[in-house]
Design a protein around this motif. Structure first.
Motif, PDB file in Angstrom:
ATOM      1  N   ALA A 248      24.475  40.875 -73.106  1.00  0.00           N
ATOM      2  CA  ALA A 248      23.792  41.360 -74.273  1.00  0.00           C
ATOM      3  C   ALA A 248      25.003  41.365 -75.598  1.00  0.00           C
ATOM      4  O   ALA A 248      26.266  41.568 -74.896  1.00  0.00           O
ATOM      5  CB  ALA A 248      23.249  42.724 -74.191  1.00  0.00           C
ATOM      6  N   ALA A 249      24.767  41.408 -76.790  1.00  0.00           N
ATOM      7  CA  ALA A 249      25.779  41.710 -77.788  1.00  0.00           C
ATOM      8  C   ALA A 249      26.347  43.202 -77.557  1.00  0.00           C
ATOM      9  O   ALA A 249      25.662  44.110 -77.502  1.00  0.00           O
ATOM     10  CB  ALA A 249      25.233  41.475 -79.088  1.00  0.00           C
ATOM     11  N   GLU A 250      27.588  43.157 -77.821  1.00  0.00           N
ATOM     12  CA  GLU A 250      28.384  44.629 -77.616  1.00  0.00           C
ATOM     13  C   GLU A 250      28.343  45.001 -79.067  1.00  0.00           C
ATOM     14  O   GLU A 250      28.673  44.499 -80.087  1.00  0.00           O
ATOM     15  CB  GLU A 250      29.672  44.304 -77.247  1.00  0.00           C
ATOM     16  CG  GLU A 250      30.778  45.533 -77.255  1.00  0.00           C
ATOM     17  CD  GLU A 250      32.283  45.116 -76.813  1.00  0.00           C
ATOM     18  OE1 GLU A 250      32.982  46.247 -76.920  1.00  0.00           O
ATOM     19  OE2 GLU A 250      32.458  44.029 -76.446  1.00  0.00           O
ATOM     20  N   LEU A 251      27.913  46.693 -79.125  1.00  0.00           N
ATOM     21  CA  LEU A 251      28.241  47.195 -80.334  1.00  0.00           C
ATOM     22  C   LEU A 251      29.898  47.567 -80.316  1.00  0.00           C
ATOM     23  O   LEU A 251      30.307  48.108 -79.476  1.00  0.00           O
ATOM     24  CB  LEU A 251      27.493  48.684 -80.181  1.00  0.00           C
ATOM     25  CG  LEU A 251      25.924  48.261 -80.293  1.00  0.00           C
ATOM     26  CD1 LEU A 251      25.146  49.611 -79.992  1.00  0.00           C
ATOM     27  CD2 LEU A 251      25.520  47.653 -81.526  1.00  0.00           C
ATOM     28  N   GLU A 252      30.267  47.269 -81.733  1.00  0.00           N
ATOM     29  CA  GLU A 252      31.371  47.647 -82.074  1.00  0.00           C
ATOM     30  C   GLU A 252      31.781  49.233 -82.142  1.00  0.00           C
ATOM     31  O   GLU A 252      30.800  50.010 -82.264  1.00  0.00           O
ATOM     32  CB  GLU A 252      31.920  46.944 -83.397  1.00  0.00           C
ATOM     33  CG  GLU A 252      32.171  45.561 -83.045  1.00  0.00           C
ATOM     34  CD  GLU A 252      32.553  44.927 -84.448  1.00  0.00           C
ATOM     35  OE1 GLU A 252      33.831  44.275 -84.474  1.00  0.00           O
ATOM     36  OE2 GLU A 252      31.934  45.135 -85.518  1.00  0.00           O
ATOM     37  N   ASP A 253      33.005  49.979 -81.601  1.00  0.00           N
ATOM     38  CA  ASP A 253      33.152  51.159 -81.914  1.00  0.00           C
ATOM     39  C   ASP A 253      33.333  51.593 -83.227  1.00  0.00           C
ATOM     40  O   ASP A 253      33.520  50.653 -84.158  1.00  0.00           O
ATOM     41  CB  ASP A 253      34.578  51.242 -81.363  1.00  0.00           C
ATOM     42  CG  ASP A 253      34.860  51.422 -79.969  1.00  0.00           C
ATOM     43  OD1 ASP A 253      33.762  51.037 -79.115  1.00  0.00           O
ATOM     44  OD2 ASP A 253      36.047  51.418 -79.481  1.00  0.00           O
ATOM     45  N   VAL A 254      32.765  52.711 -83.679  1.00  0.00           N
ATOM     46  CA  VAL A 254      32.863  53.112 -85.047  1.00  0.00           C
ATOM     47  C   VAL A 254      33.491  54.238 -85.104  1.00  0.00           C
ATOM     48  O   VAL A 254      33.175  55.264 -84.324  1.00  0.00           O
ATOM     49  CB  VAL A 254      31.159  53.460 -85.521  1.00  0.00           C
ATOM     50  CG1 VAL A 254      31.331  53.909 -87.018  1.00  0.00           C
ATOM     51  CG2 VAL A 254      30.560  51.854 -85.483  1.00  0.00           C
ATOM     52  N   LEU A 255      34.240  54.695 -86.025  1.00  0.00           N
ATOM     53  CA  LEU A 255      35.139  55.931 -86.164  1.00  0.00           C
ATOM     54  C   LEU A 255      34.837  56.472 -87.814  1.00  0.00           C
ATOM     55  O   LEU A 255      34.767  55.482 -88.619  1.00  0.00           O
ATOM     56  CB  LEU A 255      36.635  55.484 -86.049  1.00  0.00           C
ATOM     57  CG  LEU A 255      37.571  56.820 -86.235  1.00  0.00           C
ATOM     58  CD1 LEU A 255      38.786  56.557 -85.460  1.00  0.00           C
ATOM     59  CD2 LEU A 255      37.987  56.682 -87.896  1.00  0.00           C
ATOM     60  N   VAL A 256      34.629  57.471 -87.836  1.00  0.00           N
ATOM     61  CA  VAL A 256      34.218  58.228 -89.231  1.00  0.00           C
ATOM     62  C   VAL A 256      35.224  59.349 -89.315  1.00  0.00           C
ATOM     63  O   VAL A 256      34.801  60.321 -88.496  1.00  0.00           O
ATOM     64  CB  VAL A 256      32.766  58.584 -89.453  1.00  0.00           C
ATOM     65  CG1 VAL A 256      32.514  59.024 -90.817  1.00  0.00           C
ATOM     66  CG2 VAL A 256      31.918  57.150 -89.255  1.00  0.00           C
ATOM     67  N   SER A 257      36.049  59.410 -90.272  1.00  0.00           N
ATOM     68  CA  SER A 257      37.009  60.601 -90.301  1.00  0.00           C
ATOM     69  C   SER A 257      36.915  61.146 -92.020  1.00  0.00           C
ATOM     70  O   SER A 257      36.930  60.249 -92.775  1.00  0.00           O
ATOM     71  CB  SER A 257      38.349  59.930 -90.297  1.00  0.00           C
ATOM     72  OG  SER A 257      39.540  60.947 -90.090  1.00  0.00           O
TER      73      SER A 257
END
Length: 327
Positions: free
Chosen positions: A79-88
């Motif tokens: 399956a397609a991998e969801l990219e990491d998301v960072l919100v600062s």
């Protein structure tokens, strides 16, 4: 005379450090809409409350100023991998990192990217130098790769967590506990032994849901570490949301396992079930501060899991080196 000279030098250094460390102030007013885009926060507007919606549909409740939230997900193999998301959220605005791309308020991006890189480098440099121990090259022992997310629980000591069994696809508590315990204490893998200070403690069951959205985004921080079950996007087995402060000290980590898949929690596994203990070991790696490495390494922290992949219950060489670098 020498003592006075040293004191003077220290005073100058501290003063210079203070000037460098002082964050840039956001120059624009607060964002007016409760639902924000990356384009909107790129203006440098001050955000005291609101939800950030990405182009892929994932949403993130913007944390309070001085706090970062990061989402990491495990994919079903193929399956397609969801990219990491960072919100600062900083007093210089909101910085957003999707995969390796930084976006958002320019001053906040510069500030947070520098802080993250410094923490990652410091942990790597502080790690003991360990070789492969003359191991036979196998799937999990043939790679010493690891990648750090940029936070740890050293400021807290122990991750105290609760389990919500609502909707569970298998009797999961013991499997999740074993996944957590794989990262702490004296660990031997690939002819190498380390002593890890990564600590966790299961507290009790709870009815509180983990702060992970059905789109694999992150909701509000509750201050309680919750492991539970629920809907996630197709192809995603689990998502972990972790909140940490400006010093890189984690304050909360929630894990959600997908109810859209069949799971196994027995000692052996067969059929089209995903091994909960193996995937939980991976998710606890995220909770403790480890990021994904290449799928080809065969390590616990590779981004995707196949059915009945019980090998993920046991750390490989790179996993071992990563937790050793952090703890």
């Amino acid at each position: 005379m020498k003592r006075k000279l040293i004191a003077g030098v220290v005073g100058v250094a501290v003063g210079a450090s203070a000037l460098v460390a002082a964050p840039a102030q956001a120059t624009s007013t607060g964002c007016s809409s409760p639902t924000l885009t990356v384009t909107a926060v790129s203006s440098g507007c001050v955000v005291t409350a609101g939800t950030l919606v990405l182009e892929d549909g994932r949403s993130f409740v913007i944390p309070e100023v001085g706090t970062t939230v990061i989402a990491t997900s495990t994919a079903a193999e193929g399956a397609a991998e969801l990219e990491d998301v960072l919100v600062s959220n900083t007093d210089a605005g909101v910085a957003v990192k999707v995969g390796d791309e930084w976006r958002g308020a320019a001053a906040a991006v510069r500030q947070e990217r520098t802080k993250l890189e410094r923490r990652q480098l410091a942990a790597t440099l502080a790690a003991p130098s360990r070789g492969s121990g003359g191991v036979t090259v196998q799937a999990s022992c043939g790679s010493s790769s690891y990648k750090l997310l940029g936070f740890s629980w050293l400021g807290v000591g122990t991750v105290n967590w609760r389990y919500n069994s609502s909707g569970q696809k298998t009797s999961g508590l013991t499997a999740v506990r074993n996944g957590a315990n794989a990262w702490g204490g004296s660990i031997t893998a690939c002819s190498t032994t380390v002593n890890s200070a990564a600590k966790n403690s299961y507290v009790t069951t709870t009815t509180q849901a983990p702060g992970v959205t059905s789109a694999a985004g992150c909701g509000s921080s509750s201050g309680t570490n919750v492991v539970g079950w629920g809907a996630l996007p197709s192809g995603t087995l689990a998502t972990t949301c972790t909140w940490y402060n400006g010093s890189g000290n984690a304050t909360e980590s929630d894990q959600k396992y997908a109810t859209g898949y069949s799971w196994n929690s027995a000692s052996s596994c067969s059929g089209s079930n995903y091994d909960l203990r193996g995937v939980a070991t991976h998710e606890w790696g995220h909770t403790f501060g480890l990021d994904h490495v290449a799928q080809s390494t065969g390590l616990v922290m590779k981004p995707a899991s196949s059915t009945c992949e019980t090998a993920q219950r046991t750390l490989g060489l790179g996993d071992l080196r990563g937790i050793d670098a952090l703890y």
